[in-house]
Enzyme design. Structure first.
Site, PDB file in Angstrom:
ATOM      1  CB  CYS A  58      -0.906   0.019   1.216  1.00 28.29           C
ATOM      2  SG  CYS A  58      -1.700   1.621   1.450  1.00 28.29           S
ATOM      3  CB  VAL A  59       1.149   4.086  -2.395  1.00 30.77           C
ATOM      4  CG1 VAL A  59      -0.293   4.563  -2.422  1.00 30.77           C
ATOM      5  CG2 VAL A  59       2.098   5.249  -2.585  1.00 30.77           C
TER       6      VAL A  59
END
Lengths: 130, 140
Positions: free
Chosen positions: A78-79
Site C-alpha cells: 500500500c502506497v
C-alpha cells in the site's frame, strides 16, 4: 480456488507474515491461484530490501521475493502505508525528493483499490494480522 | 444498489476492534473504508471490543501530538456507508452507552433525503449472524 491475501503485520515482530507466506506457498503448491498478496499497516515492511537478519534465521523479505520470482505472485505494498514507514520504490523516492529507495524485487507499490479489487476478484480473502 | 451482470457487488465488512490511538489500526482502517466506498460494494462497518472507543464523543488529542480523526466518521453517510453495527456487550463491558458515541446518519435518497440513523446496536449473537452473511471480512 482463487485466494486474496492481506498481510497486516511486519516481519519478525509478529508471526502473521510467516503464516501468510506459508499459507500462500501451500495454496500454490496445492494448485490454487493466489490472485494477489496485499501488504498493509506494518505489513509493508515485508517489502524492504534492507533487512539483514542473522544468517541462521529465515529471511522473510527474500522468501516473499522468491515466491514472486518462482510463481509470479502479485505482491503489492500500500502506497500510503509504505510512505509513512519509509518504504519507497525508485519512482516514489524520486517523486518525494528522497535519495534512496528500498523495495525488494518482486514487490510493487500501489493503492488501496488493489486490496478492494482482490476482495472482489478472489473466492476467499484471508487476513493475516495480530 | 444496482447489480447488473458485469458488475459484481459483494458484501464487505470492516471490523474495528482496537482503540483509536495507541496503534495506527483505527486510522488506517478508516482510510481503507473511504477508498472502498468508491467501488460500489455493499459496505458494513462494525465497532466492537475497544473499537467502540473510536466513536466516543469529545476526543481530544492535543497532548499526544496525533491527529484527532474522529470527525471523519461523520462523513461516512456522504460516502453512502449507512450500515454501522455497534456491539452492545462491548459498550456494556466498558461502561459506555450510545449516548457516549457520536451520532452517525445518512440521507435516504429513496425517502426524500430524510436523515436517518446509520447506527445499529446489536448483541454479540446478532453480530455473529451479520458476519455470517458477509463475503469479505476485514478485521483491523
Amino acid at each position: 480456488m482463487k485466494y486474496g491475501i492481506l498481510v497486516n503485520e511486519g516481519p519478525y515482530t509478529h508471526q502473521a507474515s510467516d503464516s501468510a507466506y506459508k499459507f500462500t506457498k501451500a495454496a500454490i503448491d496445492k494448485g490454487h491461484e493466489v490472485f494477489r498478496v496485499f501488504f498493509y499497516h506494518d505489513g509493508v515492511n515485508n517489502g524492504t530490501s534492507l533487512a539483514v537478519p542473522p544468517q541462521d534465521d529465515r529471511h522473510i523479505p527474500d522468501q516473499w521475493s522468491a515466491l514472486a520470482k518462482d510463481h509470479g505472485v502479485d505482491l503489492v505494498l500500500c502506497v500510503a502505508a509504505a510512505q509513512r514507514r519509509g518504504i519507497l520504490d525508485e519512482d516514489e523516492a524520486k517523486r518525494n525528493g528522497k535519495t534512496s529507495h528500498n523495495v525488494i524485487e518482486g514487490f510493487r507499490i500501489s493503492g488501496l483499490g488493489q486490496l478492494i479489487e482482490a476482495g472482489i476478484q478472489a473466492d476467499r480473502l484471508v487476513v493475516f494480522g495480530d | 444498489m444496482d447489480n447488473d451482470d458485469d458488475q459484481v457487488v459483494k458484501k464487505f465488512m470492516y471490523m474495528n476492534r482496537k482503540a483509536p490511538y495507541g496503534t495506527i489500526y483505527a486510522l488506517e482502517s478508516l482510510e481503507v473504508v473511504l477508498i472502498a466506498a468508491a467501488f460500489d460494494q455493499d459496505v458494513s462497518l462494525v465497532f466492537a471490543d475497544d473499537g467502540v472507543y473510536q466513536l466516543t464523543n469529545s476526543q481530544s488529542t492535543d497532548d499526544i501530538g496525533m491527529k484527532n480523526f474522529s470527525p471523519t466518521y461523520s462523513a461516512l453517510g456522504d460516502y453512502d456507508i449507512k450500515k454501522i453495527y455497534i456491539e452492545k456487550e462491548s459498550l456494556d463491558e466498558r461502561g459506555l452507552t450510545l449516548e457516549d458515541l457520536q451520532a452517525l446518519t445518512y440521507e435516504d435518497e429513496d425517502d426524500d433525503w430524510a436523515e436517518k440513523d446509520s447506527i445499529h446496536l446489536v448483541s454479540r449473537e446478532e453480530l455473529a449472524e451479520v458476519i455470517d452473511q458477509q463475503d469479505v471480512v476485514f478485521s483491523f
